[in-house]
Design a protein around this motif. Structure first.
Motif, PDB file in Angstrom:
ATOM      1  N   ASP A   1      42.239  45.054  38.436  1.00 50.25           N
ATOM      2  CA  ASP A   1      41.594  44.299  39.508  1.00 50.25           C
ATOM      3  C   ASP A   1      40.880  45.242  40.476  1.00 50.25           C
ATOM      4  O   ASP A   1      39.734  44.991  40.868  1.00 50.25           O
ATOM      5  CB  ASP A   1      42.635  43.454  40.249  1.00 50.25           C
ATOM      6  CG  ASP A   1      42.021  42.629  41.345  1.00 50.25           C
ATOM      7  OD1 ASP A   1      41.098  41.831  41.046  1.00 50.25           O
ATOM      8  OD2 ASP A   1      42.440  42.792  42.509  1.00 50.25           O
ATOM      9  N   THR A   2      41.517  46.329  40.825  1.00 54.75           N
ATOM     10  CA  THR A   2      40.931  47.308  41.742  1.00 54.75           C
ATOM     11  C   THR A   2      39.691  47.948  41.125  1.00 54.75           C
ATOM     12  O   THR A   2      38.649  48.074  41.775  1.00 54.75           O
ATOM     13  CB  THR A   2      41.964  48.388  42.108  1.00 54.75           C
ATOM     14  OG1 THR A   2      43.079  47.751  42.736  1.00 54.75           O
ATOM     15  CG2 THR A   2      41.370  49.426  43.038  1.00 54.75           C
TER      16      THR A   2
ATOM     17  N   TRP B   1      37.822  46.698  38.773  1.00 54.72           N
ATOM     18  CA  TRP B   1      36.772  45.688  38.655  1.00 54.72           C
ATOM     19  C   TRP B   1      36.056  45.481  39.996  1.00 54.72           C
ATOM     20  O   TRP B   1      34.832  45.380  40.048  1.00 54.72           O
ATOM     21  CB  TRP B   1      37.348  44.371  38.145  1.00 54.72           C
ATOM     22  CG  TRP B   1      36.280  43.337  37.952  1.00 54.72           C
ATOM     23  CD1 TRP B   1      36.105  42.197  38.670  1.00 54.72           C
ATOM     24  CD2 TRP B   1      35.229  43.363  36.991  1.00 54.72           C
ATOM     25  NE1 TRP B   1      35.008  41.508  38.221  1.00 54.72           N
ATOM     26  CE2 TRP B   1      34.445  42.218  37.179  1.00 54.72           C
ATOM     27  CE3 TRP B   1      34.856  44.259  35.993  1.00 54.72           C
ATOM     28  CZ2 TRP B   1      33.318  41.920  36.415  1.00 54.72           C
ATOM     29  CZ3 TRP B   1      33.740  43.965  35.234  1.00 54.72           C
ATOM     30  CH2 TRP B   1      32.987  42.811  35.447  1.00 54.72           C
ATOM     31  N   ARG B   2      36.800  45.442  41.081  1.00 56.32           N
ATOM     32  CA  ARG B   2      36.178  45.291  42.405  1.00 56.32           C
ATOM     33  C   ARG B   2      35.325  46.512  42.742  1.00 56.32           C
ATOM     34  O   ARG B   2      34.241  46.383  43.314  1.00 56.32           O
ATOM     35  CB  ARG B   2      37.234  45.045  43.470  1.00 56.32           C
ATOM     36  CG  ARG B   2      37.672  43.574  43.458  1.00 56.32           C
ATOM     37  CD  ARG B   2      38.509  43.215  44.655  1.00 56.32           C
ATOM     38  NE  ARG B   2      39.899  43.468  44.283  1.00 56.32           N
ATOM     39  CZ  ARG B   2      40.792  44.040  45.055  1.00 56.32           C
ATOM     40  NH1 ARG B   2      40.480  44.413  46.256  1.00 56.32           N
ATOM     41  NH2 ARG B   2      42.008  44.230  44.629  1.00 56.32           N
TER      42      ARG B   2
ATOM     43  N   ASN C   1      32.074  46.225  40.807  1.00 55.04           N
ATOM     44  CA  ASN C   1      31.174  45.245  41.406  1.00 55.04           C
ATOM     45  C   ASN C   1      30.514  45.788  42.669  1.00 55.04           C
ATOM     46  O   ASN C   1      29.323  45.552  42.898  1.00 55.04           O
ATOM     47  CB  ASN C   1      31.914  43.948  41.710  1.00 55.04           C
ATOM     48  CG  ASN C   1      32.277  43.195  40.452  1.00 55.04           C
ATOM     49  OD1 ASN C   1      31.676  43.399  39.396  1.00 55.04           O
ATOM     50  ND2 ASN C   1      33.275  42.346  40.539  1.00 55.04           N
ATOM     51  N   ALA C   2      31.247  46.510  43.476  1.00 52.08           N
ATOM     52  CA  ALA C   2      30.678  47.122  44.683  1.00 52.08           C
ATOM     53  C   ALA C   2      29.608  48.144  44.307  1.00 52.08           C
ATOM     54  O   ALA C   2      28.544  48.217  44.935  1.00 52.08           O
ATOM     55  CB  ALA C   2      31.778  47.768  45.518  1.00 52.08           C
TER      56      ALA C   2
END
Length: 118
Positions: A6-7, A9-10, A13-14
């Motif tokens: 999750d980290t 992936w975020r 995206n950033a």
């Protein structure tokens, strides 16, 4: 593991958003630049200062963007400037000639052409 994914992936995206904003900023700068400004930018790829794979890795994406964001007349003017500088600048001149125009892929769904990423 799930939190790590999750980290990551975020973070991905950033980074994608940042790259998109930077491309927009670069496009506006290239579109607003004078021929002299573009010559100065291309001079940073002086054959005597830029050697090895780094030259191609950064020069080719720049040329691809110039061909997408500027008109053929501007590109011809840039080619004329570097053609007058002789053999050391032939790689730059060649990249700026009409027969070398980059064919940037632009899928119908894409906001921008699919450029080469350094």
């Amino acid at each position: 593991m799930s939190q790590e994914l999750d980290t990551v992936w975020r973070l991905r995206n950033a980074a994608a958003v940042t790259l998109g904003l930077t491309e927009d900023q670069m496009r506006h700068a290239i579109e607003a630049a004078s021929t002299d400004d573009l010559v100065a930018l291309l001079e940073s790829f002086a054959p005597g200062r830029s050697n090895g794979p780094d030259w191609a890795r950064t020069f080719e994406p720049l040329i691809e963007r110039l061909w997408t964001w500027r008109d053929a007349a501007t590109m011809a003017a840039l080619a004329d400037v570097f053609r007058g500088r002789g053999m050391p600048w032939m790689a730059v001149t060649h990249a700026l000639t009409a027969n070398q125009r980059a064919a940037a892929r632009h899928p119908a769904w894409a906001r921008q052409p699919a450029f080469t990423v350094v």
